[in-house]
Design an enzyme around this catalytic site. Structure first.
Site, PDB file in Angstrom:
ATOM      1  N   PRO A   1       0.827  -1.206   0.000  1.00  0.00           N
ATOM      2  CA  PRO A   1       0.000   0.000   0.000  1.00  0.00           C
ATOM      3  C   PRO A   1       0.864   1.259   0.000  1.00  0.00           C
ATOM      4  O   PRO A   1       1.807   1.373   0.772  1.00  0.00           O
ATOM      5  CB  PRO A   1      -0.801  -0.092   1.301  1.00  0.00           C
ATOM      6  CG  PRO A   1      -0.247  -1.225   2.069  1.00  0.00           C
ATOM      7  CD  PRO A   1       0.690  -1.999   1.212  1.00  0.00           C
ATOM      8  N   GLU A   2       0.547   2.162  -0.883  1.00  0.00           N
ATOM      9  CA  GLU A   2       1.246   3.437  -0.958  1.00  0.00           C
ATOM     10  C   GLU A   2       0.309   4.517  -0.410  1.00  0.00           C
ATOM     11  O   GLU A   2      -0.810   4.230  -0.025  1.00  0.00           O
ATOM     12  CB  GLU A   2       1.615   3.740  -2.421  1.00  0.00           C
ATOM     13  CG  GLU A   2       2.549   2.722  -3.056  1.00  0.00           C
ATOM     14  CD  GLU A   2       4.010   2.956  -2.681  1.00  0.00           C
ATOM     15  OE1 GLU A   2       4.314   3.989  -2.073  1.00  0.00           O
ATOM     16  OE2 GLU A   2       4.840   2.086  -2.993  1.00  0.00           O
TER      17      GLU A   2
END
Ligand SMILES: [Zn+2]
Length: 277
Positions: free
Chosen positions: A2-3
């Site tokens: 996840p960014e």
């Protein structure tokens, strides 16, 4: 992994289900993830109202009147909001059971690789921004304070390649590997260029590219929001159309030259040697 956009979309997805709700129970199913869960956290949270949610870099912040729960999704984690009574699956490590007008709901953290984190920062420990995980973070890329002027000013003595300076996160947070590659492509900057040698005008283009790419990813993620909170949803990280990322050897979408892949500090960098000078 996840960014920043995934974390922001997660925050927007879970916020309407937990803000203003009272925690009935906090359930921990193991001792910890990347770090041990704080002892006594279940007792600290029970009966307390969630006042707001926020995000700093890739940390999701769940605010209470007496402190803040700091949640990180690690390499593979995700949060879902579920109705009560659904049996936890393998790797469901943490539940926040909340009650509100719609009854009881469960915020559940699933993290197969266990690089995530659930930590507590009590108000009495001082300002949240001084927490050891947050105090070294650079500015938020979508905030007013982030600009080409800031990038230029902060890189005058930084001789490392611009790609690695972006990833370091101490000037600007949330520009992970994918977004660093894509924004450098959009700004026409070679990722190997020493940060100190890039002009103010080019930094203006880079800051603009970073803002546009992250904002677009959040908008796109919003359209797949249901995946984040669906009862049977999988991780829900959204796939986007990339210009260079993960396209080694494939013709550049702009000029047709093959996209190159190199290693910079253990991470793969993708770029077009024609379009990025
Ligand atoms: Zn090209």
């Amino acid at each position: 992994m996840p960014e920043l956009p995934e974390v922001e979309v997660t925050r927007r997805g879970v916020a309407p289900h937990i803000e203003g709700r009272v925690v009935e129970q906090a359930i921990f199913r193991r001792e910890g993830l990347r770090w041990p869960f704080p002892p006594g956290l279940s007792e600290l949270l029970a009966g307390r109202r969630i006042t707001h949610t926020d995000r700093r870099g890739k940390y999701l912040l769940i605010g209470f009147e007496h402190g803040t729960l700091i949640v990180h999704l690690g390499m593979s984690g995700h949060l879902r909001v579920l109705p009560p009574g659904i049996e936890p699956r393998k790797h469901d490590h943490f539940d926040l059971v909340v009650s509100g007008p719609e009854g009881r709901q469960v915020l559940r953290l699933h993290d197969p690789r266990r690089f995530g984190a659930v930590l507590w920062h009590a108000n009495e420990a001082g300002p949240l921004e001084e927490h050891e995980l947050l105090r070294g973070l650079g500015v938020e890329p979508l905030d007013e304070g982030f600009s080409g002027a800031l990038l230029h000013r902060e890189t005058r003595r930084r001789n490392a390649p611009i790609k690695q300076v972006l990833l370091a996160g101490d000037i600007v947070v949330g520009v992970g590997n994918i977004y660093a590659c894509e924004s450098l492509f959009r700004a026409g900057i070679n990722p190997k260029t020493a940060a100190s040698r890039i002009s103010r005008a080019r930094y203006d283009m880079l800051a603009e590219a970073i803002k546009e790419i992250l904002a677009a990813a959040i908008v796109q993620g919003g359209s797949t929001l249901r995946d984040f909170i669906a009862v049977n949803g999988q991780s829900g990280y959204f796939q986007q159309t990339y210009f260079v990322y993960d396209r080694a050897g494939v013709p550049c979408r702009n000029c047709g030259a093959p996209v190159r892949q190199i290693k910079q500090g253990q991470r793969s960098t993708f770029y077009c040697a024609q379009c990025q000078r």
